[in-house]
Design an enzyme around this catalytic site. Structure first.
Site, PDB file in Angstrom:
ATOM      1  N   LYS A   1      32.347  25.872  27.424  1.00  0.00           N
ATOM      2  CA  LYS A   1      32.903  27.222  27.447  1.00  0.00           C
ATOM      3  C   LYS A   1      34.031  27.470  26.753  1.00  0.00           C
ATOM      4  CE  LYS A   1      34.210  30.558  30.931  1.00  0.00           C
ATOM      5  NZ  LYS A   1      34.813  30.549  32.141  1.00  0.00           N
TER       6      LYS A   1
ATOM      7  N   GLY B   1      38.844  36.813  37.373  1.00  0.00           N
ATOM      8  CA  GLY B   1      39.412  36.978  38.931  1.00  0.00           C
ATOM      9  C   GLY B   1      39.750  38.429  39.401  1.00  0.00           C
TER      10      GLY B   1
ATOM     11  N   ALA C   1      33.339  36.330  33.852  1.00  0.00           N
ATOM     12  CA  ALA C   1      34.618  36.817  34.423  1.00  0.00           C
ATOM     13  C   ALA C   1      34.549  38.260  34.916  1.00  0.00           C
ATOM     14  CB  ALA C   1      35.517  36.920  33.385  1.00  0.00           C
ATOM     15  N   GLY C   2      35.116  38.649  36.065  1.00  0.00           N
ATOM     16  CA  GLY C   2      35.126  39.831  36.342  1.00  0.00           C
ATOM     17  C   GLY C   2      34.423  40.586  37.650  1.00  0.00           C
TER      18      GLY C   2
ATOM     19  N   ASN D   1      32.647  32.792  39.942  1.00  0.00           N
ATOM     20  CA  ASN D   1      33.522  31.902  40.501  1.00  0.00           C
ATOM     21  C   ASN D   1      34.158  32.457  41.657  1.00  0.00           C
ATOM     22  OD1 ASN D   1      35.424  28.934  39.572  1.00  0.00           O
ATOM     23  ND2 ASN D   1      34.926  29.728  41.559  1.00  0.00           N
ATOM     24  N   THR D   2      35.185  33.163  41.233  1.00  0.00           N
ATOM     25  CA  THR D   2      36.306  33.739  42.358  1.00  0.00           C
ATOM     26  C   THR D   2      35.623  34.577  43.596  1.00  0.00           C
ATOM     27  OG1 THR D   2      37.915  33.960  40.757  1.00  0.00           O
ATOM     28  CG2 THR D   2      38.328  34.915  42.905  1.00  0.00           C
TER      29      THR D   2
END
Lengths: 257, 65
Positions: free
Chosen positions: A96, A157, A184-185, A206-207
């Site tokens: 990645k 994040g 992301a996001g 993830n977050t």
């Protein structure tokens, strides 16, 4: 299900491994999510540390495909060297590719990203470039040899979801056969479901899971939302329209006035 | 001699990267290495001779998103 460099994944959910309250919660989140891919990184290790070994043993026990990242790299050289180290350590040519261009937004640097991708593809890597929804950058990445794209939904994040629906829709329409992962996001399962409804092939989170009050429950919620979104996409959704259209038949209505 | 190991000045005996790693306690196989920003394969460490002030990075698996 789209193939990623020839690999068909069991689930379109890719899950990050960072920021969980504990290794046990990470493990439980993966189990309940059914995620097919775990993203990992490389960081400095002290000589007497067991951190790397313990973490790697946990990841291997999850029985998922590993996608190393080049997170935190701001130059082509950093990203390429990190990718080379990751390939050796994780025994995979998947990478990645992150080449960050702005420290506040963590926005990718498209110019260095394309060049780093070209170098890595030439070196035999299977590159998953973290990019924006920019169609021109996407075209350059494909021309550099990338066979997968990872457009952001929003900055890493933030949890803002898909902030440029028009741009993402255009990107999807422009390259209908290129496997794409929204990276992301993403903040909520509904964001992930929307990404799948729009025709994206997978979502990397993830977050939103790791920082939830109950990460395993949120991981399961994402899995269900992604499955719903994909099912809806495959069910060929109706086209939206501006004018109302009665769903109950007009014919046969009693005249009562 | 002094090298910069993971950003910190560190004393090691003159010799190869492999020897320095053993001297510094890196005894497992779960590391990747770079010197002065360039990747050094595991198979090259035994012949890669370090020089004073070389910047050595030794990394291991970590969580990532």
């Amino acid at each position: 299900m789209a193939k990623f460099y020839g690999i068909e994944l069991n689930s379109p959910l890719m899950l990050g491994t960072s920021q969980y309250p504990s290794p046990a919660i990470l493990e439980e989140a993966f189990k309940r999510s059914g995620a097919s891919v775990a993203t990992v990184s490389l960081r400095r290790e002290a000589g007497n540390s067991k951190m790397g070994g313990d973490f790697w043993a946990l990841i291997q026990s999850l029985n998922v495909k590993v996608l190393p990242n080049t997170a935190g790299c701001y130059s082509i050289k950093e990203a390429v060297t990190t990718a080379q180290m990751a390939r050796e350590l994780f025994n995979t040519s998947w990478i990645k590719l992150e080449v960050i261009g702005h420290s506040d937004t963590l926005q990718p640097d498209p110019f260095q990203l394309v060049e780093a991708a070209r170098i890595l593809v030439d070196d035999g890597f299977k590159v998953f470039p973290y990019t924006t929804e920019d169609v021109v950058v996407a075209e350059r990445l494909l021309r550099a040899g990338c066979e997968v794209l990872m457009p952001w939904g929003a900055p890493i994040g933030t949890g803002l979801g898909l902030t440029n629906i028009y741009g993402l829709r255009t990107l999807r329409a422009q390259f209908p056969d290129v496997p794409m992962v929204i990276d992301a996001g993403i903040g909520l399962p509904s964001h992930a479901s929307m990404a799948m409804e729009m025709g994206f092939d997978a979502v990397l989170i993830n977050t939103a899971v790791a920082k939830a009050g109950d990460p395993p429950a949120m991981a399961e919620a994402f899995a269900k939302a992604i499955a719903a979104g994909r099912l809806a996409r495959n069910a060929d959704p109706m086209e939206p329209r501006d004018m109302a259209s009665a769903s109950t038949p007009v014919i046969g209505k009693a005249f009562l006035s | 001699m002094k090298i910069i190991l993971n950003g910190a000045k560190t004393d090691v005996l003159q010799g190869t990267l492999s020897a320095a790693m053993i001297e510094l306690g890196y005894v497992k196989k779960l590391y990747a290495t770079a010197v002065n920003g360039n990747f050094v394969r595991a198979t090259e460490r035994e012949t890669y001779v370090l020089k004073t002030n070389d910047k050595v990075e030794i990394v291991a698996p970590r969580a990532g998103g």
